[in-house]
Design a protein around this motif. Structure first.
Motif, PDB file in Angstrom:
ATOM      1  N   ASP A   1       0.817  -1.218   0.000  1.00  0.00           N
ATOM      2  CA  ASP A   1       0.000   0.000   0.000  1.00  0.00           C
ATOM      3  C   ASP A   1       0.848   1.264   0.000  1.00  0.00           C
ATOM      4  N   GLY A   2       2.177   1.108   0.007  1.00  0.00           N
ATOM      5  CA  GLY A   2       3.059   2.267  -0.023  1.00  0.00           C
ATOM      6  C   GLY A   2       3.056   3.083   1.245  1.00  0.00           C
ATOM      7  N   GLU A   3       2.837   2.438   2.392  1.00  0.00           N
ATOM      8  CA  GLU A   3       2.731   3.152   3.660  1.00  0.00           C
ATOM      9  C   GLU A   3       4.030   3.148   4.469  1.00  0.00           C
ATOM     10  N   LEU A   4       5.077   2.490   3.954  1.00  0.00           N
ATOM     11  CA  LEU A   4       6.344   2.441   4.673  1.00  0.00           C
ATOM     12  C   LEU A   4       7.202   3.654   4.321  1.00  0.00           C
ATOM     13  N   SER A   5       8.054   4.046   5.254  1.00  0.00           N
ATOM     14  CA  SER A   5       9.023   5.093   4.953  1.00  0.00           C
ATOM     15  C   SER A   5      10.049   4.543   3.977  1.00  0.00           C
ATOM     16  N   SER A   6      10.845   5.424   3.389  1.00  0.00           N
ATOM     17  CA  SER A   6      11.847   4.971   2.425  1.00  0.00           C
ATOM     18  C   SER A   6      12.849   4.019   3.062  1.00  0.00           C
TER      19      SER A   6
ATOM     20  N   SER B   1      -2.236   0.467 -11.218  1.00  0.00           N
ATOM     21  CA  SER B   1      -3.235   0.918 -10.246  1.00  0.00           C
ATOM     22  C   SER B   1      -2.629   1.556  -9.008  1.00  0.00           C
ATOM     23  N   SER B   2      -1.350   1.269  -8.717  1.00  0.00           N
ATOM     24  CA  SER B   2      -0.777   1.762  -7.459  1.00  0.00           C
ATOM     25  C   SER B   2      -0.519   3.257  -7.492  1.00  0.00           C
ATOM     26  N   GLY B   3      -0.164   3.788  -8.652  1.00  0.00           N
ATOM     27  CA  GLY B   3       0.132   5.205  -8.737  1.00  0.00           C
ATOM     28  C   GLY B   3       1.486   5.585  -8.159  1.00  0.00           C
ATOM     29  N   SER B   4       2.211   4.629  -7.617  1.00  0.00           N
ATOM     30  CA  SER B   4       3.513   4.920  -7.026  1.00  0.00           C
ATOM     31  C   SER B   4       4.598   4.857  -8.093  1.00  0.00           C
TER      32      SER B   4
END
Length: 255
Positions: free
Chosen positions: A18-23, A131-134
């Protein structure tokens, strides 16, 4: 820091896709995936399920009669004495629809996996990217930036073409896994269409399947060199996708 002897928790898998982690957290997790095939497969499976659910939610319309039957089943049995009728709130309808979507997506995902597991895996990864957009880990149209980024991260190397076909641009690249094997994911734009190209090391006894197939309106194009297996996924015209794959294959030839 994730220890080699540990496996990812479910919340870590969800946060990553979900792309919720920090780099820093994402980098730590990717380092773990590079040495843990079990966790890598969990990540890929979670991405596939998310992509499949997204696809189905966009095209499935739950019939009102189906919702009515489910609502009736969820209501408690009416008591013998007269009782007030409480209308179903809007959030309840949403929950019922979401439940149906998940069930339908799981069935469709399972059938797709059984019909052609490799093609299904690659198609779901391509859809997950759309779909992720990241953004991918390396964002650049310069091959001198994208290719060096992969060095030391994969057990193989590859070349990028000096020139791409007309109307095709390189968008960047990322690391992924294909059937549990480390792979390079190259992202391209062909006209107004996106294309994902997966590069993996070719096994010594690996046979070459059909070079072209279609699933759900997407073309899946296979190409092979002596050392590499390259698979492209896109909804672009197959002839334009073939031009890209030809350029990639020719770039691997000794110079």
């Amino acid at each position: 820091m994730i220890q080699e002897s540990q496996h990812l928790r479910s919340d870590q898998v969800s946060a990553y896709i979900d792309g919720e982690l920090s780099s820093n957290e994402a980098q730590d997790l990717r380092q773990h995936l590079a040495t843990c095939h079990s966790c890598a497969l969990r990540i890929v499976s979670a991405m596939q399920l998310k992509a499949a659910t997204t696809r189905v939610s966009e095209r499935v319309v739950v019939p009102p009669e189906a919702l009515s039957r489910l609502t009736a089943q969820l209501r408690p049995e009416a008591p013998k004495r007269p009782a007030r009728v409480y209308p179903i709130r809007s959030w309840a309808w949403g929950a019922l629809a979401a439940s149906l979507i998940v069930v339908v997506s799981l069935i469709g995902w399972r059938e797709t996996r059984q019909s052609n597991s490799l093609s299904a895996e690659l198609l779901d990864q391509h859809l997950a990217v759309l779909s992720s957009g990241s953004s991918p880990e390396v964002v650049s149209s310069d091959r001198h930036t994208v290719k060096p980024w992969f060095q030391g991260k994969l057990p193989f190397s590859f070349n990028l073409p000096n020139a791409l076909p007309a109307g095709t641009t390189l968008d960047g690249g990322d690391l992924t896994f294909v059937h549990g094997r480390p792979a390079a994911l190259l992202l391209f734009t062909i006209g107004k269409h996106r294309a994902s190209v997966f590069l993996t090391q070719r096994s010594a006894n690996e046979s070459a399947p059909v070079s072209l197939e279609t699933q759900s309106g997407f073309t899946i194009h296979y190409a092979y060199t002596h050392d590499l297996r390259m698979i492209a996924v896109s909804d672009v015209n197959p002839a334009d996708l073939d031009l890209l794959m030809t350029a990639l294959v020719e770039a691997q030839s000794p110079r």
